[in-house]
Write an enzyme that holds these catalytic residues in place. Sequence first.
Site, mmCIF file in Angstrom:
data_model
loop_
_atom_site.group_PDB
_atom_site.id
_atom_site.type_symbol
_atom_site.label_atom_id
_atom_site.label_comp_id
_atom_site.label_asym_id
_atom_site.label_seq_id
_atom_site.Cartn_x
_atom_site.Cartn_y
_atom_site.Cartn_z
ATOM 1 N N ASP A 56 53.895 57.525 16.716
ATOM 2 C CA ASP A 56 53.389 56.223 16.263
ATOM 3 C C ASP A 56 52.401 55.700 17.296
ATOM 4 O O ASP A 56 52.366 56.155 18.432
ATOM 5 C CB ASP A 56 54.534 55.231 16.052
ATOM 6 C CG ASP A 56 55.501 55.207 17.214
ATOM 7 O OD1 ASP A 56 55.069 55.466 18.353
ATOM 8 O OD2 ASP A 56 56.682 54.913 16.992
ATOM 9 N N ASP A 58 51.032 52.371 19.250
ATOM 10 C CA ASP A 58 51.307 50.969 19.573
ATOM 11 C C ASP A 58 50.082 50.342 20.214
ATOM 12 O O ASP A 58 49.334 51.001 20.930
ATOM 13 C CB ASP A 58 52.498 50.879 20.529
ATOM 14 C CG ASP A 58 53.776 51.317 19.849
ATOM 15 O OD1 ASP A 58 54.046 50.831 18.745
ATOM 16 O OD2 ASP A 58 54.477 52.188 20.391
ATOM 17 N N ASP A 130 59.046 51.013 30.615
ATOM 18 C CA ASP A 130 60.143 51.739 31.260
ATOM 19 C C ASP A 130 59.710 52.756 32.326
ATOM 20 O O ASP A 130 60.077 52.654 33.483
ATOM 21 C CB ASP A 130 61.092 52.349 30.218
ATOM 22 C CG ASP A 130 60.384 53.030 29.065
ATOM 23 O OD1 ASP A 130 59.146 53.217 29.128
ATOM 24 O OD2 ASP A 130 61.059 53.404 28.082
#
Length: 391
Positions: A56, A58, A130
């Site tokens: 995907d 983003d 992260d």
Amino acid sequence: MRGSKVEPIRQSIQFPKKFLDKNALRVVNTIHKAGFEVYLVGGCVRDLLLGLEPKDFDVATNAKPEQVHKLFKRSRVIGRRFRLVHVMFGARDFIEVATFRSGKVQTAKNGVIMRDNRYGKLENDVVRRDFNINALYYDVHKQEVIDYVGGLKDIEASEIHMIGEAKSRFKEDPVRMIRAVRFSEKLNAELSHEIQDCIMEQASLLSNISPARLYEECIKLFQNEYSFQVYEQLEHYGLLKHLFKQTHKDAFIKKACINTSQRIKQNKPVTPAFLFAVFLWQAQNNRFTRIKKKQHSFNLAMMQACDETIIQQIKQVSLPKYLTARIRDIWMMQSKLEKMHPKKVQFLLGHPRFRMGYDFLVLRSKSINPELKEVADFWTKAQEEPLDSHE
Ligand code: ATP
Ligand code: MG
């Protein structure tokens, strides 16, 4: 922050247009034209750099969610903990747009993030991500990757380092532990020693995560081309028991994970019901044996064993109702298939779950139940023969 610099590294890279998602480019262009800063970010940049096809795309911008929402007729603002905009291109097809966050998060006493809705600049947004490899931003117009944390170097070296201190970043959001394991298998990259040690120490934090969120994560963990490796690593780090406490590794689980990966490589459909049914099969069997000692009806004992096993599971990882119904069907069908009752053959062949039940049986026969090889062969043949010859 490891490798943190005020001035980022900017690396010119021209990704071939065909690898960039058309809808993501539309979103980026519209936000750019409206005068905002906007980038592709996260996993898609990482995967493009590695020559992998991103799952995907983003988008990150300095436009506030309401400003983004105004730019796109078909968009909606979602989320409470994190407010995001989904720009819709189809019922399930959307591009997620996030506003740069300040990086200052509100945490509860136990360190878990409560709210993360203060907006900031790009360099603030970087530090709330992260891992270094997931904090790369791509400026589509300048065709350059912006790297504040040494993500490019880590991609080159196949290493995964935490942004900031692993211990507190895992406390803030324990799901990062299973993400670390997944990325290390997906990218064949080594987790830093700090990450490895912290997961070993803090694996139990995963039990604080809501079963609904863990369901989404479990799908990402196991429905991929490296399913079994992920399973083994989750076990190694002591994470598995916080997702599937009733599950213990056996040849069936290994076979089913590998089979799932093969199906994905061949673009065949997969359903989470199948792997969950496999992971919980032994637990269901053990319960059935116990219940059957008191309950004489085979079917009632089976149903009770199914219910109890599923109830235990959804305390850890929840499952939508339609999936638990499928899991039950797969399990209930096993004894019927094993009997090979001539009068039931046609009925079972026409059962909407036959294919799943059959696949389950075949994998059992090739792993924990070699004595079922004949039964599996029978059903393989039964499917090849014309229907009316089964009566
Ligand atoms: P993939 O799409 O292959 O699962 P991804 O890295 O794109 O990997 P997403 O869940 O799509 O993962 O998240 C997009 C980006 O958002 C990540 O790359 C990361 O920068 C950030 N992100 C996602 N989840 C977290 C989290 N739990 N904590 C911090 N940052 C996160
Ligand atoms: Mg992604």
